[in-house]
Motif scaffolding. Structure first.
Motif, PDB file in Angstrom:
ATOM      1  N   MET A   8    -107.023  -5.223  55.635  1.00  0.00           N
ATOM      2  CA  MET A   8    -105.696  -4.710  55.959  1.00  0.00           C
ATOM      3  C   MET A   8    -105.401  -3.104  56.262  1.00  0.00           C
ATOM      4  SD  MET A   8    -104.360  -7.674  56.173  1.00  0.00           S
ATOM      5  CE  MET A   8    -104.168  -9.149  55.357  1.00  0.00           C
ATOM      6  N   GLY A   9    -106.729  -2.449  56.220  1.00  0.00           N
ATOM      7  CA  GLY A   9    -106.725  -1.212  56.515  1.00  0.00           C
ATOM      8  C   GLY A   9    -107.824  -0.484  55.780  1.00  0.00           C
ATOM      9  N   LEU A  10    -107.941   0.749  55.445  1.00  0.00           N
ATOM     10  CA  LEU A  10    -108.890   1.406  55.039  1.00  0.00           C
ATOM     11  C   LEU A  10    -108.665   2.130  53.518  1.00  0.00           C
ATOM     12  CD1 LEU A  10    -110.147   3.157  58.586  1.00  0.00           C
ATOM     13  CD2 LEU A  10    -110.887   0.821  57.536  1.00  0.00           C
ATOM     14  N   TYR A  11    -109.490   2.401  52.907  1.00  0.00           N
ATOM     15  CA  TYR A  11    -109.558   2.865  51.687  1.00  0.00           C
ATOM     16  C   TYR A  11    -109.064   4.369  51.916  1.00  0.00           C
ATOM     17  CZ  TYR A  11    -111.012  -1.089  48.936  1.00  0.00           C
ATOM     18  OH  TYR A  11    -111.193  -2.196  48.124  1.00  0.00           O
ATOM     19  N   PRO A  12    -108.671   4.951  51.053  1.00  0.00           N
ATOM     20  CA  PRO A  12    -108.202   6.531  51.183  1.00  0.00           C
ATOM     21  C   PRO A  12    -109.424   7.267  51.006  1.00  0.00           C
ATOM     22  CG  PRO A  12    -106.600   5.503  49.603  1.00  0.00           C
ATOM     23  CD  PRO A  12    -107.755   4.600  49.768  1.00  0.00           C
ATOM     24  N   PRO A  13    -109.764   8.580  51.654  1.00  0.00           N
ATOM     25  CA  PRO A  13    -110.753   9.266  51.533  1.00  0.00           C
ATOM     26  C   PRO A  13    -111.416   9.420  50.198  1.00  0.00           C
ATOM     27  CG  PRO A  13    -109.494  10.063  53.534  1.00  0.00           C
ATOM     28  CD  PRO A  13    -108.489   8.814  52.749  1.00  0.00           C
ATOM     29  N   ASP A  14    -110.521   9.768  49.412  1.00  0.00           N
ATOM     30  CA  ASP A  14    -110.766  10.193  47.800  1.00  0.00           C
ATOM     31  C   ASP A  14    -111.558   9.183  47.175  1.00  0.00           C
ATOM     32  OD1 ASP A  14    -108.485   9.077  47.872  1.00  0.00           O
ATOM     33  OD2 ASP A  14    -107.656  10.091  45.934  1.00  0.00           O
ATOM     34  N   PHE A  15    -110.767   7.718  47.547  1.00  0.00           N
ATOM     35  CA  PHE A  15    -111.577   6.714  46.713  1.00  0.00           C
ATOM     36  C   PHE A  15    -112.724   6.433  47.450  1.00  0.00           C
ATOM     37  CE2 PHE A  15    -112.053   2.140  46.259  1.00  0.00           C
ATOM     38  CZ  PHE A  15    -111.893   2.081  44.757  1.00  0.00           C
ATOM     39  N   VAL A  16    -112.979   6.548  48.823  1.00  0.00           N
ATOM     40  CA  VAL A  16    -114.250   6.218  49.378  1.00  0.00           C
ATOM     41  C   VAL A  16    -115.522   7.134  48.781  1.00  0.00           C
ATOM     42  CG1 VAL A  16    -115.469   6.283  51.428  1.00  0.00           C
ATOM     43  CG2 VAL A  16    -113.372   5.475  51.192  1.00  0.00           C
ATOM     44  N   ALA A  17    -114.967   8.431  48.714  1.00  0.00           N
ATOM     45  CA  ALA A  17    -115.873   9.393  48.009  1.00  0.00           C
ATOM     46  C   ALA A  17    -116.332   8.975  46.504  1.00  0.00           C
ATOM     47  CB  ALA A  17    -115.391  10.909  47.866  1.00  0.00           C
ATOM     48  N   ARG A  18    -115.163   8.745  45.913  1.00  0.00           N
ATOM     49  CA  ARG A  18    -115.772   8.118  44.327  1.00  0.00           C
ATOM     50  C   ARG A  18    -116.530   6.539  44.335  1.00  0.00           C
ATOM     51  NH1 ARG A  18    -110.409   7.150  41.215  1.00  0.00           N
ATOM     52  NH2 ARG A  18    -111.779   7.516  39.315  1.00  0.00           N
ATOM     53  N   LEU A  19    -116.313   5.857  45.363  1.00  0.00           N
ATOM     54  CA  LEU A  19    -117.243   4.580  45.464  1.00  0.00           C
ATOM     55  C   LEU A  19    -118.695   5.123  45.775  1.00  0.00           C
ATOM     56  CD1 LEU A  19    -115.189   2.251  47.891  1.00  0.00           C
ATOM     57  CD2 LEU A  19    -115.633   2.061  45.217  1.00  0.00           C
ATOM     58  N   LYS A  20    -118.992   5.855  46.742  1.00  0.00           N
ATOM     59  CA  LYS A  20    -120.143   6.444  47.110  1.00  0.00           C
ATOM     60  C   LYS A  20    -120.850   7.288  45.792  1.00  0.00           C
ATOM     61  CE  LYS A  20    -119.571   5.602  51.885  1.00  0.00           C
ATOM     62  NZ  LYS A  20    -120.214   4.732  52.508  1.00  0.00           N
ATOM     63  N   ALA A  21    -120.059   7.992  45.020  1.00  0.00           N
ATOM     64  CA  ALA A  21    -120.596   8.558  44.013  1.00  0.00           C
ATOM     65  C   ALA A  21    -120.951   7.656  42.984  1.00  0.00           C
ATOM     66  CB  ALA A  21    -119.715   9.639  43.415  1.00  0.00           C
ATOM     67  N   HIS A  22    -120.649   6.629  42.695  1.00  0.00           N
ATOM     68  CA  HIS A  22    -120.776   5.491  41.930  1.00  0.00           C
ATOM     69  C   HIS A  22    -121.880   4.689  42.330  1.00  0.00           C
ATOM     70  CE1 HIS A  22    -117.170   6.792  39.816  1.00  0.00           C
ATOM     71  NE2 HIS A  22    -117.716   6.023  38.675  1.00  0.00           N
ATOM     72  N   GLY A  23    -122.335   4.735  43.774  1.00  0.00           N
ATOM     73  CA  GLY A  23    -123.521   3.953  44.467  1.00  0.00           C
ATOM     74  C   GLY A  23    -122.940   2.688  44.709  1.00  0.00           C
ATOM     75  N   ILE A  24    -121.731   2.664  44.972  1.00  0.00           N
ATOM     76  CA  ILE A  24    -121.006   1.183  45.469  1.00  0.00           C
ATOM     77  C   ILE A  24    -120.880   1.110  47.165  1.00  0.00           C
ATOM     78  CG2 ILE A  24    -119.013  -0.128  45.269  1.00  0.00           C
ATOM     79  CD1 ILE A  24    -118.452   1.081  42.610  1.00  0.00           C
ATOM     80  N   ALA A  25    -121.189   0.155  47.483  1.00  0.00           N
ATOM     81  CA  ALA A  25    -121.332   0.124  49.220  1.00  0.00           C
ATOM     82  C   ALA A  25    -119.800  -0.329  49.349  1.00  0.00           C
ATOM     83  CB  ALA A  25    -122.360  -0.800  49.777  1.00  0.00           C
ATOM     84  N   TRP A  26    -119.508   0.126  50.556  1.00  0.00           N
ATOM     85  CA  TRP A  26    -117.941  -0.272  51.002  1.00  0.00           C
ATOM     86  C   TRP A  26    -118.147  -0.827  52.556  1.00  0.00           C
ATOM     87  CZ3 TRP A  26    -114.630   3.309  54.147  1.00  0.00           C
ATOM     88  CH2 TRP A  26    -113.547   2.753  54.756  1.00  0.00           C
TER      89      TRP A  26
END
Length: 357
Positions: A136-154
């Motif tokens: 239903m849409g895209l995650y906000p950029p700050d949350f995407v950055a946090r995912l990447k920092a935790h090594g979680i793929a989106w």
């Protein structure tokens, strides 16, 4: 030994990059993804999944704890819509209409809201799944950055080429191309386009593959080896199956729903907003037909409609009445088999291998 078919080679490389033995994924279906179903898929080398839309943070963490030892999995969240417009007079007419299909609907029923999205996002970071997906849409950029920092793929669920390009630009590691054949909610970024912008998977998939640089997962109308092989030949790196797993005992859905899926032809499903206010594909039941009738009030927006229909939906499950159930179904529902989920995984992937090796 003959060379591996390029489509198989691409898919097996994608699977290996996520620790999978088979590029076959369980769709994250809210309300129909108990841990037992994911574990059964994961034990056969596929990807488990959780549709966490309706889950509180503690439940998200508990679900992840229940499956993580079995292998890789994804957890999916809806990107929230804007606050719905409320119309008390219209909701009163809906309550009267719905009272004909279930218990009386209280005036405050439409006030029900989903769990807090920000808190759910924090729970995802705490659960540390290998993959987080969006719909239903895209995650906000700050949350995407946090995912990447935790090594979680989106992975971003998309339904058009434009949405796929937007997801790639926002940093998605893969896109899940959802054809209009899919059961359950249509994953359109704009709810208003969910019925006017329908694109079937066989047209959508190659167009998305040609447009983006990231891997593409195919979903919608795939429930056997023929559909999976076709998707791989059209460029998919993996296939995701939802309705095809719903008749498995591990799914635990209402028996009347499971039985109706087995009888369904593609034309026995239709799009409706009558359960939640968001467009989804369900069995064409008596309630769905009545709600689309000329004298029926139009559904309220999501999540108001979901709150208004909750009593009816719960009563239908208790009474085993599929005519009033929220019986989501993709157009390939009739191919779903009432066998253990591991047998479904093996059957699909062994069939793909027979066709493409």
């Amino acid at each position: 030994m003959p060379a591996l078919h390029p489509a198989l080679a691409r898919a097996e490389a994608f699977a290996a990059s996520y620790g999978l033995r088979r590029p076959l994924l369980l769709a994250p279906m809210a309300g129909a993804c108990p841990p037992a179903l994911s574990v059964a898929v994961m034990r056969e080398g596929g990807l488990g999944a959780c549709g966490a839309l309706l889950m509180q943070p503690a439940a998200i963490r508990a679900w992840a704890d229940a499956v993580r030892e079995a292998g890789p999995y994804q957890i999916n969240l809806w990107i929230p819509d804007p606050a719905p417009a409320r119309d008390p007079a219209h909701e009163a007419s809906l309550r009267a209409f719905l009272g004909g299909f279930g218990p009386a609907v209280a005036p405050e029923a439409g006030d029900a809201t989903p769990p807090d999205f920000a808190a759910q996002c924090e729970a995802l970071l705490e659960a540390r799944p290998p993959i987080v997906s969006s719909v239903m849409g895209l995650y906000p950029p700050d949350f995407v950055a946090r995912l990447k920092a935790h090594g979680i793929a989106w992975w971003a669920n998309i339904s058009t080429v434009a949405e796929a390009l937007a997801a790639q630009a926002a940093g998605a590691d893969a896109v899940v191309a959802q054809g209009a054949e899919a059961g359950g909610h249509r994953g359109c970024f704009d709810a208003a386009q969910a019925e006017t912008g329908m694109v079937g998977l066989m047209a959508l998939l190659p167009a998305v593959v040609d447009a983006v640089r990231i891997p593409v997962v195919a979903t919608g109308g795939i429930a056997d080896a023929r559909g999976a092989a076709a998707a791989l030949l059209l460029g998919a790196s993996a296939v995701q199956v939802g309705t095809g797993f719903l008749r498995c005992p591990e799914a635990g859905i209402a028996p009347a729903w499971a039985e109706a899926l087995g009888r369904a032809r593609p034309e026995d499903t239709r799009l409706t907003r009558a359960f939640s206010g968001r467009t989804g594909r369900s069995l064409a039941t008596a309630y769905v037909a009545a709600a689309a009738g000329p004298d029926a009030p139009a559904p309220a927006p999501y999540p108001v409609q979901r709150g208004l229909t909750q009593g009816m939906r719960e009563a239908a499950v208790r009474e085993g009445d599929v005519a009033r159930m929220q019986a989501w179904a993709g157009q390939a529902a009739g191919l779903a088999r009432a066998v253990p989920a591991g047998e479904v995984v093996r059957g699909i992937w062994d069939g793909v291998g027979h066709m493409l090796r």
